[in-house]
Scaffold this motif. Structure first.
Motif, PDB file in Angstrom:
ATOM      1  N   GLU A  16       0.846  -1.204   0.000  1.00  8.79           N
ATOM      2  CA  GLU A  16       0.000   0.000   0.000  1.00  8.79           C
ATOM      3  C   GLU A  16       0.881   1.253   0.000  1.00  8.79           C
ATOM      4  O   GLU A  16       0.632   2.196  -0.741  1.00  8.79           O
ATOM      5  N   LYS A  17       1.900   1.249   0.842  1.00  8.11           N
ATOM      6  CA  LYS A  17       2.836   2.385   0.892  1.00  8.11           C
ATOM      7  C   LYS A  17       3.526   2.548  -0.464  1.00  8.11           C
ATOM      8  O   LYS A  17       3.698   3.663  -0.958  1.00  8.11           O
ATOM      9  N   LEU A  18       3.896   1.432  -1.076  1.00  5.40           N
ATOM     10  CA  LEU A  18       4.540   1.458  -2.392  1.00  5.40           C
ATOM     11  C   LEU A  18       3.589   2.048  -3.435  1.00  5.40           C
ATOM     12  O   LEU A  18       4.000   2.858  -4.273  1.00  5.40           O
ATOM     13  N   ARG A  19       2.306   1.691  -3.366  1.00  3.09           N
ATOM     14  CA  ARG A  19       1.319   2.217  -4.305  1.00  3.09           C
ATOM     15  C   ARG A  19       1.199   3.742  -4.146  1.00  3.09           C
ATOM     16  O   ARG A  19       1.207   4.490  -5.126  1.00  3.09           O
ATOM     17  N   VAL A  20       1.141   4.190  -2.888  1.00  2.00           N
ATOM     18  CA  VAL A  20       1.027   5.632  -2.608  1.00  2.00           C
ATOM     19  C   VAL A  20       2.281   6.366  -3.100  1.00  2.00           C
ATOM     20  O   VAL A  20       2.188   7.401  -3.767  1.00  2.00           O
ATOM     21  N   ASP A  21       3.453   5.820  -2.774  1.00  2.00           N
ATOM     22  CA  ASP A  21       4.708   6.462  -3.193  1.00  2.00           C
ATOM     23  C   ASP A  21       4.845   6.475  -4.719  1.00  2.00           C
ATOM     24  O   ASP A  21       5.353   7.446  -5.287  1.00  2.00           O
TER      25      ASP A  21
END
Length: 143
Positions: A16-21
């Protein structure tokens, strides 16, 4: 089993963090591209106005200067025309400076986001490898 669930939740959280970044990274790319285009435009305008200013300075006293206003040519005083072009150049150069500073800030965010993405990808790979190898490898030893 609890450790496998924790690892799975960690991987989901990292994804999820990777998607946001990744979304932030793409947005920064677009901002940087728009900044580059704006700087190109202002650089071109600066060049054109510098040429006009040089032409105005080379005119003989009493020469006629005309300004295009819509479809009409209006006579303009040389001093006034020179003043207008000088002010326009000051504005253009101030905008170029502002855009350069903004580009530097965008590039810093861009680089940091790129590093964050690489770290996240490495963590996901490590957790995935550990989970596939038996539920977390060294993490099982702590349970």
């Amino acid at each position: 089993e609890k450790m496998a669930t924790t690892t799975s939740n960690n991987i989901k959280s990292l994804h999820e963090k990777l998607r946001v970044d990744s979304g932030s990274f793409q947005q920064l790319q677009q901002e940087l591209q728009a900044n580059i285009e704006a700087r190109k435009t202002f650089t071109q305008q600066a060049t054109e106005n510098e040429m006009v200013l040089e032409e105005l300075k080379s005119l003989e006293e009493g020469a006629n200067v005309y300004k295009l206003i819509g479809p009409m040519l209006a006579k303009q005083d040389v001093v006034e025309a020179t003043s207008n072009v000088t002010k326009r150049l000051e504005f253009i150069n101030a905008e170029r400076t502002r855009l350069e500073k903004a580009a530097e800030a965008i590039e810093k965010k861009f680089d940091q986001t790129q590093r964050d993405i690489q770290i996240l990808q490495q963590r996901i790979a490590q957790l995935s490898t550990g989970a596939a190898a038996g539920g977390g490898g060294a993490m099982l030893d702590t349970a």
